[in-house]
Motif scaffolding. Structure first.
Motif, PDB file in Angstrom:
ATOM      1  N   TYR A 145       0.806  -1.220   0.000  1.00 53.77           N
ATOM      2  CA  TYR A 145       0.000   0.000   0.000  1.00 53.77           C
ATOM      3  C   TYR A 145       0.842   1.273   0.000  1.00 53.77           C
ATOM      4  CZ  TYR A 145      -4.062  -2.900   1.123  1.00 53.77           C
ATOM      5  OH  TYR A 145      -5.058  -3.833   1.090  1.00 53.77           O
ATOM      6  N   LEU A 146       2.138   1.152  -0.211  1.00 56.24           N
ATOM      7  CA  LEU A 146       3.013   2.323  -0.148  1.00 56.24           C
ATOM      8  C   LEU A 146       3.298   2.845  -1.549  1.00 56.24           C
ATOM      9  CD1 LEU A 146       4.696   3.961   2.001  1.00 56.24           C
ATOM     10  CD2 LEU A 146       6.659   2.644   1.206  1.00 56.24           C
ATOM     11  N   PRO A 147       2.935   4.088  -1.846  1.00 54.30           N
ATOM     12  CA  PRO A 147       3.277   4.661  -3.149  1.00 54.30           C
ATOM     13  C   PRO A 147       4.771   4.967  -3.233  1.00 54.30           C
ATOM     14  CG  PRO A 147       2.229   6.317  -1.768  1.00 54.30           C
ATOM     15  CD  PRO A 147       2.172   5.025  -1.006  1.00 54.30           C
ATOM     16  N   GLU A 148       5.263   5.202  -4.428  1.00 52.96           N
ATOM     17  CA  GLU A 148       6.670   5.566  -4.630  1.00 52.96           C
ATOM     18  C   GLU A 148       6.966   6.868  -3.898  1.00 52.96           C
ATOM     19  OE1 GLU A 148      10.491   5.614  -5.588  1.00 52.96           O
ATOM     20  OE2 GLU A 148       9.165   3.964  -6.171  1.00 52.96           O
ATOM     21  N   LEU A 149       7.983   6.848  -3.029  1.00 52.28           N
ATOM     22  CA  LEU A 149       8.313   8.021  -2.216  1.00 52.28           C
ATOM     23  C   LEU A 149       9.579   8.728  -2.690  1.00 52.28           C
ATOM     24  CD1 LEU A 149       7.657   6.615   1.386  1.00 52.28           C
ATOM     25  CD2 LEU A 149       6.169   8.120   0.059  1.00 52.28           C
ATOM     26  N   GLY A 150      10.631   7.986  -3.000  1.00 59.61           N
ATOM     27  CA  GLY A 150      11.934   8.574  -3.272  1.00 59.61           C
ATOM     28  C   GLY A 150      12.067   9.126  -4.682  1.00 59.61           C
ATOM     29  N   VAL A 162      -4.676   8.502  -2.568  1.00 59.96           N
ATOM     30  CA  VAL A 162      -4.372   7.299  -1.793  1.00 59.96           C
ATOM     31  C   VAL A 162      -4.531   6.024  -2.624  1.00 59.96           C
ATOM     32  CG1 VAL A 162      -4.874   8.305   0.463  1.00 59.96           C
ATOM     33  CG2 VAL A 162      -6.729   7.249  -0.861  1.00 59.96           C
ATOM     34  N   GLU A 163      -5.255   6.097  -3.708  1.00 63.33           N
ATOM     35  CA  GLU A 163      -5.419   4.920  -4.572  1.00 63.33           C
ATOM     36  C   GLU A 163      -4.349   4.841  -5.645  1.00 63.33           C
ATOM     37  OE1 GLU A 163      -7.640   2.642  -4.006  1.00 63.33           O
ATOM     38  OE2 GLU A 163      -8.787   3.681  -2.464  1.00 63.33           O
ATOM     39  N   GLN A 164      -3.872   6.009  -6.116  1.00 62.65           N
ATOM     40  CA  GLN A 164      -3.002   6.036  -7.292  1.00 62.65           C
ATOM     41  C   GLN A 164      -1.580   6.517  -7.010  1.00 62.65           C
ATOM     42  OE1 GLN A 164      -5.123   8.379 -10.185  1.00 62.65           O
ATOM     43  NE2 GLN A 164      -6.924   7.049 -10.146  1.00 62.65           N
ATOM     44  N   GLY A 165      -1.332   7.129  -5.867  1.00 64.37           N
ATOM     45  CA  GLY A 165       0.005   7.609  -5.550  1.00 64.37           C
ATOM     46  C   GLY A 165       0.131   9.105  -5.712  1.00 64.37           C
ATOM     47  N   PHE A 166       1.374   9.578  -5.936  1.00 59.13           N
ATOM     48  CA  PHE A 166       1.671  11.005  -5.985  1.00 59.13           C
ATOM     49  C   PHE A 166       1.703  11.524  -7.415  1.00 59.13           C
ATOM     50  CE2 PHE A 166       3.543   9.720  -1.915  1.00 59.13           C
ATOM     51  CZ  PHE A 166       3.036  10.704  -1.084  1.00 59.13           C
ATOM     52  N   LYS A 179      -4.655  20.721   0.609  1.00 57.79           N
ATOM     53  CA  LYS A 179      -3.536  20.874   1.540  1.00 57.79           C
ATOM     54  C   LYS A 179      -3.206  19.633   2.369  1.00 57.79           C
ATOM     55  CE  LYS A 179      -3.413  25.894   2.197  1.00 57.79           C
ATOM     56  NZ  LYS A 179      -3.661  27.005   3.144  1.00 57.79           N
ATOM     57  N   PRO A 180      -4.205  18.937   2.936  1.00 54.48           N
ATOM     58  CA  PRO A 180      -3.847  17.753   3.745  1.00 54.48           C
ATOM     59  C   PRO A 180      -3.162  16.644   2.941  1.00 54.48           C
ATOM     60  CG  PRO A 180      -6.109  18.444   4.171  1.00 54.48           C
ATOM     61  CD  PRO A 180      -5.649  19.208   2.976  1.00 54.48           C
ATOM     62  N   PHE A 181      -3.279  16.702   1.606  1.00 53.72           N
ATOM     63  CA  PHE A 181      -2.738  15.653   0.745  1.00 53.72           C
ATOM     64  C   PHE A 181      -1.475  16.103  -0.006  1.00 53.72           C
ATOM     65  CE2 PHE A 181      -7.251  14.968   1.275  1.00 53.72           C
ATOM     66  CZ  PHE A 181      -7.352  13.617   1.544  1.00 53.72           C
ATOM     67  N   CYS A 182      -0.941  17.259   0.379  1.00 52.21           N
ATOM     68  CA  CYS A 182       0.219  17.818  -0.331  1.00 52.21           C
ATOM     69  C   CYS A 182       1.503  17.657   0.475  1.00 52.21           C
ATOM     70  CB  CYS A 182      -0.018  19.298  -0.640  1.00 52.21           C
ATOM     71  SG  CYS A 182      -1.198  19.557  -1.982  1.00 52.21           S
ATOM     72  N   PHE A 183       2.579  17.336  -0.235  1.00 53.85           N
ATOM     73  CA  PHE A 183       3.881  17.113   0.386  1.00 53.85           C
ATOM     74  C   PHE A 183       4.969  17.632  -0.541  1.00 53.85           C
ATOM     75  CE2 PHE A 183       0.908  13.923   1.753  1.00 53.85           C
ATOM     76  CZ  PHE A 183       1.124  13.801   3.117  1.00 53.85           C
ATOM     77  N   TYR A 184       6.016  18.202   0.048  1.00 52.87           N
ATOM     78  CA  TYR A 184       7.179  18.608  -0.745  1.00 52.87           C
ATOM     79  C   TYR A 184       8.020  17.376  -1.087  1.00 52.87           C
ATOM     80  CZ  TYR A 184       6.561  23.643  -0.096  1.00 52.87           C
ATOM     81  OH  TYR A 184       6.088  24.926  -0.137  1.00 52.87           O
ATOM     82  N   GLY A 185       8.679  17.470  -2.226  1.00 55.97           N
ATOM     83  CA  GLY A 185       9.530  16.372  -2.661  1.00 55.97           C
ATOM     84  C   GLY A 185      10.623  16.056  -1.652  1.00 55.97           C
ATOM     85  N   TRP A 186      11.219  17.079  -1.040  1.00 47.57           N
ATOM     86  CA  TRP A 186      12.301  16.825  -0.082  1.00 47.57           C
ATOM     87  C   TRP A 186      11.776  16.081   1.151  1.00 47.57           C
ATOM     88  CZ3 TRP A 186      12.152  18.844   4.854  1.00 47.57           C
ATOM     89  CH2 TRP A 186      11.297  19.942   5.072  1.00 47.57           C
ATOM     90  N   GLN A 187      10.507  16.313   1.513  1.00 44.77           N
ATOM     91  CA  GLN A 187       9.918  15.568   2.626  1.00 44.77           C
ATOM     92  C   GLN A 187       9.742  14.095   2.261  1.00 44.77           C
ATOM     93  OE1 GLN A 187       6.350  17.924   3.021  1.00 44.77           O
ATOM     94  NE2 GLN A 187       7.214  19.173   4.680  1.00 44.77           N
ATOM     95  N   LEU A 188       9.261  13.833   1.062  1.00 43.28           N
ATOM     96  CA  LEU A 188       9.050  12.451   0.619  1.00 43.28           C
ATOM     97  C   LEU A 188      10.375  11.707   0.492  1.00 43.28           C
ATOM     98  CD1 LEU A 188       6.286  12.987  -2.097  1.00 43.28           C
ATOM     99  CD2 LEU A 188       6.001  12.295   0.293  1.00 43.28           C
TER     100      LEU A 188
END
Length: 231
Positions: A145-150, A162-166, A179-188
């Motif tokens: 269930y983990l989308p590609e992070l790096g 949450v179904e398809q990833g980033f 906003k609750p679903f947004c993340f910076y690349g450096w955080q991921l």
């Protein structure tokens, strides 16, 4: 599988069964989650009573052809890990998470190692939050269930589905709904490496893991999380 001997395991959850017995969810090294009846475990003089407590590594054996087994042997192989306060609540959370998400007889030996790691970190108390995020990360990865992070662009904002990833955001900013679903690349990138030294990464990781875990759990909330909120 009618009879199995000498399996390394931990107790995840127990519930009363009939008058004097328990049905216990075990997390085993070789078989994953195994649910079994522990007969007479609620009797005061039961030899098995001390072996079906949480946070004790045990060796168990069982019999039975159905999915619900019967324990024939359970012996501690080390002392109980004593958890108090927040560490105890976190331990209960980890156990409930495993009990709720693992499928019966689906082995995850690598996750078993991470479970031992998080228990040791809860005992030491040095970085409970970082240990929890690492465990959640590895659990979601093991379950698929983990989308590609790096390998993300550091300054790019990514929107989580949450179904398809980033997906990279472009255009005119971020809406309040997004906003609750947004993340910076450096955080991921940091979360991908389990690097939680930065406070913003810790907060982003907690938010991300909750979004992904809630997807897995559906609409039934975790009791341990509700207990956290009450305390």
């Amino acid at each position: 599988m009618s009879h199995t001997d000498q399996q390394a395991a931990y107790v995840l959850h127990g519930r009363p069964y009939r008058d004097t017995s328990l049905i216990v969810d075990f997390f085993t090294l070789e078989y994953g989650k195994v649910s079994a009846v522990v007969q007479g475990a609620c009797r005061p003089k039961s030899k098995l009573r001390a072996s079906v407590q949480s946070f004790i590594p045990v060796q168990i054996a069982w019999r039975g052809r159905n999915e619900l087994k019967t324990i024939t042997q359970a012996e501690p192989v080390a002392a109980m890990m004593f958890l108090n306060g927040d560490a105890l609540l976190c331990g209960l959370y980890v156990n409930e998470l495993l009990s709720r998400t693992l499928q019966p007889f689906d082995p995850h030996p690598q996750l078993y190692v991470y479970y031992q790691y998080v228990l040791n970190e809860l005992v030491s108390g040095e970085d409970i939050e970082g240990a929890l995020r690492t465990f959640e990360h590895r659990l979601l990865d093991e379950l698929g269930y983990l989308p590609e992070l790096g390998n993300q662009l550091d300054d790019q904002i990514y929107l989580l589905n949450v179904e398809q990833g980033f997906a990279a955001l472009s255009g005119s900013g971020v809406s309040d709904k997004q906003k609750p679903f947004c993340f910076y690349g450096w955080q991921l990138n940091a979360i991908s490496d389990d690097n939680y030294e930065n406070l913003q990464v810790r907060r982003a990781s907690k938010r991300l893991m909750r979004l992904l875990i809630d997807r897995v759990l559906g609409h039934q909330p975790l009791r341990s999380r509700e207990l956290f909120q009450k305390m």
